[in-house]
Design an enzyme around this catalytic site. Structure first.
Site, PDB file in Angstrom:
ATOM      1  CB  THR A  93      -1.010   0.003   1.260  1.00 51.58           C
ATOM      2  OG1 THR A  93      -1.680  -0.964   1.270  1.00 51.58           O
ATOM      3  CG2 THR A  93      -1.941   1.279   1.099  1.00 51.58           C
ATOM      4  CE  LYS A 120      -3.824   2.793  20.857  1.00 50.46           C
ATOM      5  NZ  LYS A 120      -4.136   2.024  21.970  1.00 50.46           N
TER       6      LYS A 120
HETATM    7  C1  NCD Z   1      -4.315  -5.717   3.938  1.00 48.30           C
HETATM    8  C2  NCD Z   1      -4.347  -4.423   5.313  1.00 48.30           C
HETATM    9  O1  NCD Z   1      -3.336  -4.097   5.454  1.00 48.30           O
HETATM   10  O2  NCD Z   1      -5.541  -4.357   5.676  1.00 48.30           O
HETATM   11  N1  NCD Z   1      -3.097  -5.465   3.405  1.00 48.30           N
HETATM   12  C3  NCD Z   1      -2.975  -4.600   2.393  1.00 48.30           C
HETATM   13  O3  NCD Z   1      -3.251  -3.445   2.279  1.00 48.30           O
HETATM   14  N2  NCD Z   1      -2.446  -4.994   1.175  1.00 48.30           N
HETATM   15  C4  NCD Z   1      -4.672  -6.965   4.432  1.00 48.30           C
HETATM   16  C5  NCD Z   1      -3.777  -7.688   5.592  1.00 48.30           C
HETATM   17  O4  NCD Z   1      -2.765  -6.807   6.322  1.00 48.30           O
HETATM   18  O5  NCD Z   1      -3.738  -8.567   5.784  1.00 48.30           O
END
Ligand code: NCD
Length: 343
Positions: A93, A120
């Site tokens: 991501t 937080k």
């Molecule tokens: C997902 C996430 O971070 O929610 N991964 C991602 O964004 N590629 C799913 C996961 O971490 O299993």
């Protein structure tokens, strides 16, 4: 409705109306939606209409073409600053947002903040206010707390993109999944999509259920009761607690990781037992349609939720999902750019 790359001129002209200009030349220009994307931020799939979603998917189709060229740079975000603010670990991501921003000409700054070092509440707001003072145009945020990204969006002047907030939403993942499905099946409406595994802790599941239901797919969530959120059927998904009925006649099988970092106790007896009952292998995949395709958002735990042979096999779209991730993020950034001052 829809969106195409248009030549950078005033007013923007849809590609199909560009006179005496080849598609290739048009690809050298900005990535812009024809229809103005109505939203200032992308905080979730919730609140997006089918038209909003299709606009982003159509723009992403153009972004795929841009990314497949040798010259991948566009000027859509030239002069803009994009901050990637990741309070949680990420590989695909974060790197795909970075590439997407750079391909659109933005200056991209990556800030990775270890969860443990962040207090937080107040600290998140302090961070937001500090970053806001640096005058970014877009902030992409991932945070372990559901709702944190919405809170941050209230404190800054720039556009905010949710790159995953706790177990709540992960809108760009659902968009890239939808793009991958649409390109391989030619449609989303009427397909049966089985989302399998740790539904309870998965923001990917939530965003996918919302998106796929909005576009008319039949969505099933499949997993053990311990990993099934109470009331999930109210989101429009059919609940299946065994893999055989869950995969029956599915067009798409989407596997999810056991999100152990969000588990406070034992939700499954053991990894081996989990693989035996819910892990996708060749035998279980036979319950789905013969031409079913397999997806996984990554990172994968091979031998836990998915067998290696399936992950790398002919029915797998997992690598294509990664390519679509960059395209969808380019589309989202370009769509939000329309709302930036002088955008
Ligand atoms: C997902 C996430 O971070 O929610 N991964 C991602 O964004 N590629 C799913 C996961 O971490 O299993």
């Amino acid at each position: 409705m829809g969106a195409r790359i248009v030549v950078n001129q005033m007013p923007p002209t849809p590609l199909r109306k560009v006179q005496n200009q080849s598609y290739r030349t048009a690809l050298m220009s900005d990535l812009r939606p024809i229809e103005k994307f109505r939203h200032r931020h992308l905080l979730g799939i919730e609140g997006l209409s089918a038209t909003d979603i299709v606009t982003l998917l159509d723009m992403a189709e153009d972004a795929i073409e841009v990314s497949r060229q040798i010259e991948k740079k566009r000027a859509t975000l030239r002069g803009r600053t994009l901050i990637n603010l990741f309070f949680e670990a990420s590989t695909r991501t974060q790197s795909s947002f970075e590439l997407a921003g750079k391909r659109l000409g933005a200056d991209v700054m990556n800030m990775s903040v270890a969860t443990s070092s962040v207090k937080k509440g107040e600290t998140l707001i302090d961070t937001a206010v500090t970053l806001n003072a640096m005058r970014p145009d877009i902030i992409v945020v991932r945070h372990a707390q559901a709702g944190a990204v919405h809170l941050l969006a209230k404190k800054v002047d720039c556009a905010v993109v949710n790159a995953g907030d706790g177990a709540h939403e992960h809108p760009t993942q659902a968009l890239l999944d939808a793009l991958t499905i649409r390109r391989n099946k030619g449609r989303i409406e009427g397909l049966t999509v089985a989302i399998c595994g740790d539904i309870l802790h998965s923001r990917v599941a939530r965003s996918n259920i919302l998106l796929l239901a909005t576009l008319g797919a039949h969505v099933r969530v499949v997993g053990p009761s311990t990993l099934m959120p109470v009331g999930i059927e109210r989101m429009g998904a059919e609940v299946c607690r065994d893999i055989k009925s869950g995969l029956c006649d599915a067009d798409i099988v989407m596997m999810l990781r056991l999100q152990r970092e969000r588990m406070s106790g034992a939700y499954v007896p053991s990894s081996r037992e989990y693989f035996r009952t819910f892990g996708l292998d060749a035998e279980k995949l036979r319950y789905a349609k013969q031409d079913a395709l397999v997806m996984h958002p990554g990172p994968m735990n091979r031998g836990v939720e998915i067998d290696s042979g399936i992950a790398d096999g002919p029915q797998s779209l997992i690598r294509e999902q990664v390519e679509m991730g960059v395209a969808v993020r380019m589309a989202v950034l370009a769509a939000l750019a329309e709302h930036l001052p002088n955008g």
